[in-house]
Design a protein around this motif. Structure first.
Motif, PDB file in Angstrom:
ATOM      1  N   THR A  47     -73.278  -7.006  81.436  1.00  0.00           N
ATOM      2  CA  THR A  47     -73.479  -7.023  79.993  1.00  0.00           C
ATOM      3  C   THR A  47     -73.274  -5.641  79.373  1.00  0.00           C
ATOM      4  O   THR A  47     -73.711  -5.398  78.249  1.00  0.00           O
ATOM      5  N   ALA A  48     -72.625  -4.749  80.091  1.00  0.00           N
ATOM      6  CA  ALA A  48     -72.466  -3.362  79.636  1.00  0.00           C
ATOM      7  C   ALA A  48     -71.535  -3.268  78.430  1.00  0.00           C
ATOM      8  O   ALA A  48     -70.626  -4.082  78.252  1.00  0.00           O
ATOM      9  N   ASP A  49     -71.757  -2.244  77.650  1.00  0.00           N
ATOM     10  CA  ASP A  49     -70.899  -1.914  76.516  1.00  0.00           C
ATOM     11  C   ASP A  49     -69.607  -1.297  77.053  1.00  0.00           C
ATOM     12  O   ASP A  49     -69.659  -0.353  77.854  1.00  0.00           O
ATOM     13  N   PRO A  50     -68.432  -1.806  76.638  1.00  0.00           N
ATOM     14  CA  PRO A  50     -67.170  -1.243  77.117  1.00  0.00           C
ATOM     15  C   PRO A  50     -67.035   0.265  76.868  1.00  0.00           C
ATOM     16  O   PRO A  50     -66.483   0.982  77.701  1.00  0.00           O
ATOM     17  N   ALA A  51     -67.559   0.744  75.753  1.00  0.00           N
ATOM     18  CA  ALA A  51     -67.484   2.184  75.465  1.00  0.00           C
ATOM     19  C   ALA A  51     -68.280   2.980  76.493  1.00  0.00           C
ATOM     20  O   ALA A  51     -67.876   4.078  76.888  1.00  0.00           O
ATOM     21  N   ALA A  52     -69.397   2.435  76.953  1.00  0.00           N
ATOM     22  CA  ALA A  52     -70.215   3.122  77.963  1.00  0.00           C
ATOM     23  C   ALA A  52     -69.490   3.147  79.307  1.00  0.00           C
ATOM     24  O   ALA A  52     -69.567   4.139  80.037  1.00  0.00           O
ATOM     25  N   VAL A  53     -68.775   2.081  79.626  1.00  0.00           N
ATOM     26  CA  VAL A  53     -68.006   2.054  80.871  1.00  0.00           C
ATOM     27  C   VAL A  53     -66.881   3.088  80.813  1.00  0.00           C
ATOM     28  O   VAL A  53     -66.673   3.845  81.758  1.00  0.00           O
ATOM     29  N   ARG A  54     -66.174   3.140  79.685  1.00  0.00           N
ATOM     30  CA  ARG A  54     -65.114   4.153  79.513  1.00  0.00           C
ATOM     31  C   ARG A  54     -65.686   5.565  79.637  1.00  0.00           C
ATOM     32  O   ARG A  54     -65.095   6.433  80.270  1.00  0.00           O
ATOM     33  N   ALA A  55     -66.831   5.799  79.025  1.00  0.00           N
ATOM     34  CA  ALA A  55     -67.456   7.124  79.089  1.00  0.00           C
ATOM     35  C   ALA A  55     -67.824   7.485  80.523  1.00  0.00           C
ATOM     36  O   ALA A  55     -67.659   8.638  80.936  1.00  0.00           O
ATOM     37  N   ALA A  56     -68.293   6.524  81.297  1.00  0.00           N
ATOM     38  CA  ALA A  56     -68.648   6.781  82.694  1.00  0.00           C
ATOM     39  C   ALA A  56     -67.418   7.132  83.515  1.00  0.00           C
ATOM     40  O   ALA A  56     -67.467   8.011  84.376  1.00  0.00           O
ATOM     41  N   ILE A  57     -66.308   6.465  83.243  1.00  0.00           N
ATOM     42  CA  ILE A  57     -65.061   6.794  83.929  1.00  0.00           C
ATOM     43  C   ILE A  57     -64.604   8.191  83.550  1.00  0.00           C
ATOM     44  O   ILE A  57     -64.207   8.988  84.407  1.00  0.00           O
ATOM     45  N   ASP A  58     -64.711   8.526  82.276  1.00  0.00           N
ATOM     46  CA  ASP A  58     -64.379   9.884  81.822  1.00  0.00           C
ATOM     47  C   ASP A  58     -65.270  10.917  82.498  1.00  0.00           C
ATOM     48  O   ASP A  58     -64.803  11.964  82.938  1.00  0.00           O
ATOM     49  N   ASP A  59     -66.572  10.620  82.586  1.00  0.00           N
ATOM     50  CA  ASP A  59     -67.522  11.540  83.222  1.00  0.00           C
ATOM     51  C   ASP A  59     -67.199  11.768  84.699  1.00  0.00           C
ATOM     52  O   ASP A  59     -67.496  12.822  85.239  1.00  0.00           O
TER      53      ASP A  59
END
Length: 65
Positions: A47-59
């Motif tokens: 149920t994660a927010d797609p923006a949070a997943v993108r940010a984690a990949i960036d991190d």
């Protein structure tokens, strides 16, 4: 449950898989992470927010396209 599929062209090896899996796995709402080296994709379930997943990949040091 939602699926998020992202293209990550910088995925080249097992280290990439481990780094992305660890970072994305800490995102609230992510229940499963699959990184495909050959396809250069990251797929999550939950149920994660797609923006949070993108940010984690960036991190983790990788860029989504």
């Amino acid at each position: 449950m939602n699926e998020i599929m992202l293209n990550v062209p910088g995925i080249t090896c097992g280290h990439c898989v481990a780094a992305i899996t660890a970072s994305v796995g800490r995102v609230p709402g992510v229940t499963e992470v699959r990184v495909d080296v050959a396809a250069k994709t990251v797929r999550t379930l939950g149920t994660a927010d797609p923006a949070a997943v993108r940010a984690a990949i960036d991190d983790a040091g990788y860029e989504t396209v």
